[in-house]
Write a protein that holds these residues in place. Sequence first.
Motif, PDB file in Angstrom:
ATOM      1  N   SER A  13       0.858  -1.185   0.000  1.00 19.96           N
ATOM      2  CA  SER A  13       0.000   0.000   0.000  1.00 19.96           C
ATOM      3  C   SER A  13       0.896   1.237   0.000  1.00 19.96           C
ATOM      4  CB  SER A  13      -0.938  -0.014   1.213  1.00 19.96           C
ATOM      5  OG  SER A  13      -1.818   1.089   1.179  1.00 19.96           O
TER       6      SER A  13
ATOM      7  N   THR B 248      -3.384  -3.627   5.132  1.00 18.63           N
ATOM      8  CA  THR B 248      -1.965  -3.997   5.181  1.00 18.63           C
ATOM      9  C   THR B 248      -1.422  -3.917   6.597  1.00 18.63           C
ATOM     10  OG1 THR B 248      -1.612  -3.220   2.909  1.00 18.63           O
ATOM     11  CG2 THR B 248       0.337  -3.415   4.310  1.00 18.63           C
TER      12      THR B 248
ATOM     13  N   GLN C 164     -11.820   0.938  -2.648  1.00 14.52           N
ATOM     14  CA  GLN C 164     -10.607   1.019  -3.458  1.00 14.52           C
ATOM     15  C   GLN C 164     -10.972   1.372  -4.899  1.00 14.52           C
ATOM     16  OE1 GLN C 164      -7.834  -2.220  -2.825  1.00 14.52           O
ATOM     17  NE2 GLN C 164      -8.548  -2.535  -0.730  1.00 14.52           N
TER      18      GLN C 164
ATOM     19  N   TYR D 109      -4.877   3.222  -1.080  1.00 10.18           N
ATOM     20  CA  TYR D 109      -5.763   2.059  -1.041  1.00 10.18           C
ATOM     21  C   TYR D 109      -5.103   0.904  -0.276  1.00 10.18           C
ATOM     22  CZ  TYR D 109      -8.629   4.186  -4.757  1.00 10.18           C
ATOM     23  OH  TYR D 109      -9.440   5.018  -5.499  1.00 10.18           O
ATOM     24  N   ASN D 110      -5.923   0.192   0.495  1.00  8.10           N
ATOM     25  CA  ASN D 110      -5.492  -1.050   1.152  1.00  8.10           C
ATOM     26  C   ASN D 110      -4.523  -0.826   2.319  1.00  8.10           C
ATOM     27  OD1 ASN D 110      -5.830  -3.933   1.082  1.00  8.10           O
ATOM     28  ND2 ASN D 110      -3.697  -4.108   0.422  1.00  8.10           N
ATOM     29  N   PHE D 111      -4.357   0.421   2.761  1.00  5.76           N
ATOM     30  CA  PHE D 111      -3.401   0.704   3.834  1.00  5.76           C
ATOM     31  C   PHE D 111      -3.823   0.052   5.148  1.00  5.76           C
ATOM     32  CE2 PHE D 111      -2.033   3.195   7.497  1.00  5.76           C
ATOM     33  CZ  PHE D 111      -0.675   3.315   7.289  1.00  5.76           C
TER      34      PHE D 111
END
Length: 792
Positions: free
Chosen positions: A497, A538, A551, A533-535
């Motif tokens: 991310s 993660t 996302q 996105y997706n931080f």
Amino acid sequence: MFRTYFKIAWRNLLKDRQFTFLNLLGLSTGLACTLLIYLWVNDELQVDRYNEKDAQLFQVMANHSNEGGIKTIEHTPGLLADALKAEIPEVEFATTVVPASWFSGKGIISFGETKLKAGGQFISKDYFNVFTCPFIDGDREAVVRDKNTIAISEAMAVKLFGKTEGVTGKSIRWEQAEFTGLYRIGGVFKENPANATNQFEVLLNFEQFKARRPGMEQWGNSDPSTFVILKAGTDKDVFNRKLSSFLTTKQKDIEAQLFAIRYSDKYLHGQFENGIQAGGRITYVRLFSVIAVFILIIACINFMNLSTAKAAGRIKEVGIKKVVGALRSSLIAQHLIESILLTSIALLFAIGILALLMPQFNNITGKQIELRPDTPLIAAILIVTLITGLLSGSYPALYLSGFSPAAVLKGKMKNSAGELLVRRGLVVFQFAVSVIFIVSVIVVYRQIEFIQNKNLGYNRDHIIHFEIPLEMDSVDLKAAESFLAELRNIPGVVSASSYYHNLTGGHGAISDFEWPGKAPGRNIEFSNLEVGYNFMETMGMKMKEGRFLSQNENASREIIFNEAAIQSMGLKDPVGKTVKFWGMEKQIVGVVKNFNFESLYESVKPCFFQTYPVMPNIMVKMQAGTEEQTIARVQKTFQDHHKGLVFDYQFLDENYKALYAPERRVGVLSRYFAGLAILISCLGLFGLAAFTAQRRQKEIGIRKVVGASVSDVVMMLSMDFLKLLAIALVIAFPLIGWVMYEWLSNFAFRIDLDAGVFIIAAAGITAITLTTVGYQAIKAALLDPVKSLKVE
């Protein structure tokens, strides 16, 4: 006369070599420790005092009121500097600064084929009237006059061009997030000194920052820092009263109160509790100053105890001198000269020890201290040596010179109760200090271990991060998204991310928020965490309710708050509700469980997440055990996309540990100095035990004749010292317990100060005492009683 005194002193030192060796070792170790601490303390006191207008230079801070109390931050609105200069007559100059530390990583500066990492700082006009920053080439005003002009440091000029002159006017490329582009060099400046907290290699115009960062024209945004030069003679308290409600006059719903703190004081006094200055690194300066004094006192006590314990060997000398007419003052002078001579010899050894330890000491403290024979250092050494010599020799001199010559020559000398009380009191003091050191080391070590291993609400293990050049145009964004997609497909990569604001501090704050049911005039400061996105997935964050951010294009209209924020706003069933800030409306799609995104000195504060497709700081989570191979693959992918750039990555866990580098250094130094203090105490204890055993030699012989075993004799000699140790424990435990409780209270998250700490300390000092005393006790117990009772 003094020549005679020195000659006699020298002969006495050579005559009793065990006494001389023990005292030399103790005094030289004590002096070396004291001088090391002096150099460190002196360096700490000089940090950030390099500016020519230091006495007039202040930083504007802000107190933000929340339900949990008052939070003090150094970030202020970008509009503040100009407004202060225009509206408050006491302000002579004011500047806005976005320091290099504001960014999560360094930028990249390039010329031709040369590409280098560099820290970039944004500055506004008046910067060079506020801070001392000498230029060696070019026009310093060009940087604040033209937003496409930058200045570089002397070292950076040498690395890029091999020279510092003639580089003005050249074009170079600066790569850092949305500020990437070509810039013209306007000048070359000298770097800040090593003891400056703010280090940078590139200076850029703040107008460039304003143009690329939304919200800089709003009073509710607090990203930069503000510094002012007050006119000579300005009363700081009067200025702070004017400053207090300044933001409210600009925007009524801002509840933050401003105040100014002297810039050079902030390093040592930068800790605030509920809006009030409450210490900082000055605590460690004071702590180590006290440690230095105690170590020196322990070394002096050794000399006193050993000198008085072996007084029996010198009382006839004193008696004869008194009979032939020697005055008490001359006897005192002789013994003081003997003490100062021994201390002076110890100083030579101490300087040698200092020179050997200095590289390792600098490595531990992270400093660049040099042993230069300047006037302050020479004066400090001479003063410390003189004080040590006089202090350690004063009591023995007074004690030995006070004997009655008649009693001495008749052999009727007995130890008085007062003498025994003083000697035992000094031993108790040594024990108490040793116990205090042991408890302190245990508590500091446990707290640092607790911090390093605490569950923060996210998983920081096996994660690396690095920066990519990113301009916020569609072409660059597409390339960065493609790069991220490739990273996610690399074997060994669990997830990837990006982010702008990290989770170890250094993020911005917003107070200009509207939400359903907000009371008029109510204001809360929210930390702004901008991520890709997706931080959150993660990082392994957990949702209390709702879902993670989308996302896709819908993400720009979504927001997530933490539990602390929802509680502060008083929102019930927050998911689905709409909030407004910076003229934008966003829908709450979830509430993340509280996590620590600042130092553990702070409790969890309100924060929110907003997301973008990709940000300039890339984060890669790897499978455990595959780090080496995975990093190599990530590096290859990085170089395929960013040819010529250096792949400079860091582990997230190491960044977190760096937050507590000062505490870790204090812990390491405390262990070393505690060990040395205990060693010095043991030297004195060893010598004292030897003289005690020698004085009671006949008593031990008689006891053995009438049936005493070796263990009986060892216990008899050890019990005298164990009783003194017990008294020391009773004195030391309440004192150090209170001190450690106060230190731990600085942390919002801390260990419990339980009985186990004190039990370990008591057991440790008891074992050390028995080991030190036991050797001499066993040696005395094993001596043949026939030899002990023999009459010369």
